[in-house]
Design a protein around this motif. Structure first.
Motif, PDB file in Angstrom:
ATOM      1  N   SER A   1     103.699  34.885  15.324  1.00  0.00           N
ATOM      2  CA  SER A   1     104.242  33.941  16.468  1.00  0.00           C
ATOM      3  C   SER A   1     104.711  32.555  15.583  1.00  0.00           C
ATOM      4  O   SER A   1     104.592  32.622  14.375  1.00  0.00           O
ATOM      5  N   ASP A   2     105.073  31.680  16.353  1.00  0.00           N
ATOM      6  CA  ASP A   2     105.484  30.311  15.615  1.00  0.00           C
ATOM      7  C   ASP A   2     104.222  29.703  15.005  1.00  0.00           C
ATOM      8  O   ASP A   2     104.417  28.930  14.451  1.00  0.00           O
ATOM      9  N   GLU A   3     103.091  30.358  15.292  1.00  0.00           N
ATOM     10  CA  GLU A   3     101.941  29.560  14.721  1.00  0.00           C
ATOM     11  C   GLU A   3     101.591  30.066  13.237  1.00  0.00           C
ATOM     12  O   GLU A   3     100.708  29.879  12.632  1.00  0.00           O
TER      13      GLU A   3
ATOM     14  N   LYS B   1      91.477  40.166   8.534  1.00  0.00           N
ATOM     15  CA  LYS B   1      92.931  40.355   8.372  1.00  0.00           C
ATOM     16  C   LYS B   1      93.429  38.770   7.677  1.00  0.00           C
ATOM     17  O   LYS B   1      92.862  37.775   7.388  1.00  0.00           O
ATOM     18  N   GLY B   2      94.499  38.921   7.046  1.00  0.00           N
ATOM     19  CA  GLY B   2      95.079  37.889   6.232  1.00  0.00           C
ATOM     20  C   GLY B   2      95.709  36.940   7.348  1.00  0.00           C
ATOM     21  O   GLY B   2      96.415  37.649   8.325  1.00  0.00           O
ATOM     22  N   PHE B   3      96.098  35.943   6.904  1.00  0.00           N
ATOM     23  CA  PHE B   3      96.858  34.900   7.692  1.00  0.00           C
ATOM     24  C   PHE B   3      97.480  34.018   7.020  1.00  0.00           C
ATOM     25  O   PHE B   3      97.203  33.435   5.820  1.00  0.00           O
TER      26      PHE B   3
ATOM     27  N   LEU C   1     106.297  35.721  10.153  1.00  0.00           N
ATOM     28  CA  LEU C   1     106.859  37.036   9.409  1.00  0.00           C
ATOM     29  C   LEU C   1     107.335  37.801  10.373  1.00  0.00           C
ATOM     30  O   LEU C   1     107.019  37.980  11.338  1.00  0.00           O
ATOM     31  N   GLU C   2     108.278  38.911   9.789  1.00  0.00           N
ATOM     32  CA  GLU C   2     108.796  39.961  10.764  1.00  0.00           C
ATOM     33  C   GLU C   2     107.668  41.161  10.873  1.00  0.00           C
ATOM     34  O   GLU C   2     107.231  41.640   9.856  1.00  0.00           O
ATOM     35  N   PRO C   3     107.141  41.520  12.041  1.00  0.00           N
ATOM     36  CA  PRO C   3     106.263  42.379  12.397  1.00  0.00           C
ATOM     37  C   PRO C   3     106.501  43.770  11.671  1.00  0.00           C
ATOM     38  O   PRO C   3     107.651  44.207  11.891  1.00  0.00           O
ATOM     39  N   GLY C   4     105.721  44.456  10.840  1.00  0.00           N
ATOM     40  CA  GLY C   4     105.798  45.592  10.641  1.00  0.00           C
ATOM     41  C   GLY C   4     106.273  45.627   8.958  1.00  0.00           C
ATOM     42  O   GLY C   4     106.513  46.474   8.109  1.00  0.00           O
ATOM     43  N   ALA C   5     106.739  44.369   8.405  1.00  0.00           N
ATOM     44  CA  ALA C   5     107.350  44.328   7.211  1.00  0.00           C
ATOM     45  C   ALA C   5     106.036  44.252   6.149  1.00  0.00           C
ATOM     46  O   ALA C   5     105.119  44.313   6.458  1.00  0.00           O
ATOM     47  N   ARG C   6     106.577  44.925   5.068  1.00  0.00           N
ATOM     48  CA  ARG C   6     105.602  44.937   3.748  1.00  0.00           C
ATOM     49  C   ARG C   6     105.695  44.024   2.823  1.00  0.00           C
ATOM     50  O   ARG C   6     106.873  43.765   2.718  1.00  0.00           O
TER      51      ARG C   6
END
Length: 289
Positions: free
Chosen positions: A128-130, A141-143, A148-153
């Motif tokens: 999200s924008d956050e 989980k990493g933050f 970033l684009e969901p699903g991207a590696r």
């Protein structure tokens, strides 16, 4: 700093033909062959492998075969904790359980690569924008504050733990990592296109009709390449035949064409066998990277 033989590479690209697996009769045998290739690429720290269309009539569907080879190699290069997210059920991976593990630095065990400053591979779970949450293969989980684009590696660097469920991470370039970080898999419509995509500063062809490797060493050393692309022929036809079929002059494509198995004791050397032999000799020439 160069090793005692005088060459130090920063990048190695390998080109393999779509007909790589044409001599295997079924998906199981093809998977085992590609598994051997993937292990060889990792053992000798290859940075990129390109599957190029060689127009071999023994391959019924070039696009389908390329996709199969690419998919299996990408699966091998992917850490186990990311595979379920990145690879849905697909026919190409029916025998993925037979593939040997790479055990490269970017495939850590549960107790490895867990400290601040360590690098890991990750995929984006949600954004999200956050900021973005990532699967980093740990209980947390990493933050990152980046969207970033969901699903991207991507490759990340671990920061501080915020709590039991959240670890701050920073997206990183693979070039920052001082360890071998696996190979990227790509494809090309022809041999010449694959060589161009490699962006190497020295091009090596392999053929039983080539110059003896030992005779070629001085020429390779005198050019002092920093990145090389090494191309291989297929199980039925070699580089010279492929170049003729694609209307290109091998002497214009390559800086040198070498024979790494002179006086071979068998009628034909399989592509995966030539790959292992050639990379072992180049490894002795170039030293560690």
């Amino acid at each position: 700093m160069a090793n005692e033989l005088g060459v130090r590479l920063s990048f190695m690209s390998i080109l393999l033909p779509t007909s790589l697996t044409a001599d295997a009769s079924n998906l199981k045998q093809k998977t085992l062959k590609i598994g051997q290739v993937g292990r060889t690429l990792a053992i000798f720290r290859v940075n990129q492998v390109c599957i190029y269309n060689d127009d071999d009539q023994n391959v019924g569907n070039q696009e389908k075969e390329t996709t199969m080879i690419e998919t299996i190699l990408r699966y091998m290069d992917t850490p186990q904790y990311l595979r379920k997210q990145l690879f849905p059920r697909m026919n190409e991976l029916r025998y993925a359980g037979l593939l040997p593990p790479l055990r490269t630095p970017h495939h850590p065990l549960k107790n490895e690569k867990m400290e601040k400053g360590d690098y890991r591979e990750a995929t984006v779970l949600e954004a999200s924008d956050e900021g973005s949450f990532l699967n980093i293969g740990l209980e947390e989980k990493g933050f990152t504050s980046e969207e970033l684009e969901p699903g991207a590696r991507l490759t990340i660097r671990l920061g501080e733990s915020k709590n039991e469920d959240k670890r701050v991470v920073t997206p990183a370039d693979r070039g920052e990592v001082n360890e071998y970080w696996g190979f990227k898999t790509t494809h090309a419509e022809a041999l010449a296109e694959g060589l161009s995509k490699s962006k190497a500063d020295y091009f090596i062809g392999t053929s039983r009709r080539g110059q003896s490797f030992y005779e070629a060493v001085e020429g390779i050393k005198s050019n002092d390449p920093k990145s090389v692309a090494v191309a291989f022929g297929g199980p039925y036809q070699g580089l010279f035949e492929i170049c003729e079929r694609q209307n290109v002059d091998p002497d214009e494509l390559f800086d040198v064409i070498i024979n790494t198995i002179p006086d071979q004791g068998v009628e034909t050397v399989r592509t995966e066998e030539a790959l292992t032999t050639t990379l072992a000799l180049l490894n002795a020439l170039t030293g560690s990277r």
